[in-house]
Scaffold this active site. Sequence first.
Site, short mmCIF file in Angstrom:
data_model
loop_
_atom_site.label_atom_id
_atom_site.label_comp_id
_atom_site.label_asym_id
_atom_site.label_seq_id
_atom_site.Cartn_x
_atom_site.Cartn_y
_atom_site.Cartn_z
N HIS A 158 13.66 6.95 12.90
CA HIS A 158 12.45 6.12 12.75
C HIS A 158 11.17 6.95 12.95
CE1 HIS A 158 10.91 1.71 13.16
NE2 HIS A 158 10.00 2.47 12.59
N ILE A 159 11.05 7.99 12.12
CA ILE A 159 9.91 8.92 12.28
C ILE A 159 9.00 8.96 11.05
CG2 ILE A 159 10.92 10.47 14.02
CD1 ILE A 159 11.80 12.29 11.62
N ARG B 244 0.83 -1.22 0.00
CA ARG B 244 0.00 0.00 0.00
C ARG B 244 0.85 1.26 0.00
NH1 ARG B 244 -2.30 -2.74 4.17
NH2 ARG B 244 -0.97 -1.39 5.41
N GLU C 259 18.96 -0.65 15.93
CA GLU C 259 18.21 0.48 16.44
C GLU C 259 17.94 0.36 17.95
OE1 GLU C 259 15.31 1.32 13.35
OE2 GLU C 259 13.92 1.81 14.97
N ARG D 178 12.88 -1.75 7.53
CA ARG D 178 13.40 -2.12 8.85
C ARG D 178 14.91 -2.20 8.71
NH1 ARG D 178 9.32 -0.77 10.79
NH2 ARG D 178 7.87 -1.95 12.10
#
Length: 330
Positions: free
Chosen positions: A288-289, A159, A270, A241
């Site tokens: 990671h925003i 998506r 992370e 990821r």
Amino acid sequence: MNRLSVLVHTWVPDDLRARLDDRFDADYHDVFADGLLEPGPLKERFRDKAGVLLLGSYVGEEILDACAGTLRVVANIAVGVDNIDVDAATRNGVLVTNTPGVLDEPVADMSMAMVLAVGRRLAEGDRYVRAGRFRTYPFQLLWSADIGGETLGIIGLGRIGKRVAARAQGFGMKVCYHKRSRLPDDEAAALGVEWRDLPDLLAEAKYVLLLCPLTPETRHLIGAPEFARMRSDAFLVNMARGPVVHEQALVEALRAEEIAGAALDVYEFEPKVDPALWEMENVVLTPHIASATRTTRLAMIDLAARNLEAALTGGDIPTPVNPEVLKRSF
Ligand code: 8YV
């Protein structure tokens, strides 16, 4: 009647906290203030809980086996569920839910922003001005790469990837993609995207954008051999990821100028980021925003809470990951 106990392993807005307190005995761990719980303390806090609203921490087989018979739902506040052993959850009759849909647009926006930032040297320009170096106008300053006319190769066209494709076409980019299951030809034609096998995509794309889920098959999908296939003027953008990329191999590829740069929102270990990356001007780093617009964060936590509530108090589960659990009776 005994109230069900739930663990709330996240920050929650006040109105949601009031709602949870109204319905459950809620045990709060504010991840933002106090960090993610480590496996040992997390296992303790899972004990006797019927449900968990979960951000971040890894919930593996050991915890899920230990909670068998008590735990009914783990509502993850993310679309990716690589932080949960879903097979072990299913085996133990634990429903896992996630937050698909509500974050598609902001993650697509941020993916495009990272393509633009690394290609057009946005962060370097910002650092240049902040360092007080913008004193005259050097014509040859910070020459960068084109966006329009270049090829974006999207690995993982779900998506979010489809929304990025539409945005990229608005910038005049050509879009190709790689995915295990190819889109039907008419859908690909409507989206204006062409399938490539992975080696061909890597060799062709100026911008290689990762948006695939982390699975055993995609762990280290991009490592030394893949960097060797990429164009020396290409950029890698990882919005998927961290472990999809072999981070040490990335550092080496950047050092050897095998590729031109990278934009990373996620990291292999992370929240630890390899300090070698901090030093590199041609690397854009964000924490990671991708989904972190105010509206989306609130929508994610609301959807996760509605999943938890429905699983524990009845009603349709909005977004189950392993719905087969619901068909079983124990
Ligand atoms: C989250 C994400 O911010 O949804 C996902 O899978 O990566 C992000 O939207 C992150 O997972 C927080 O837990």
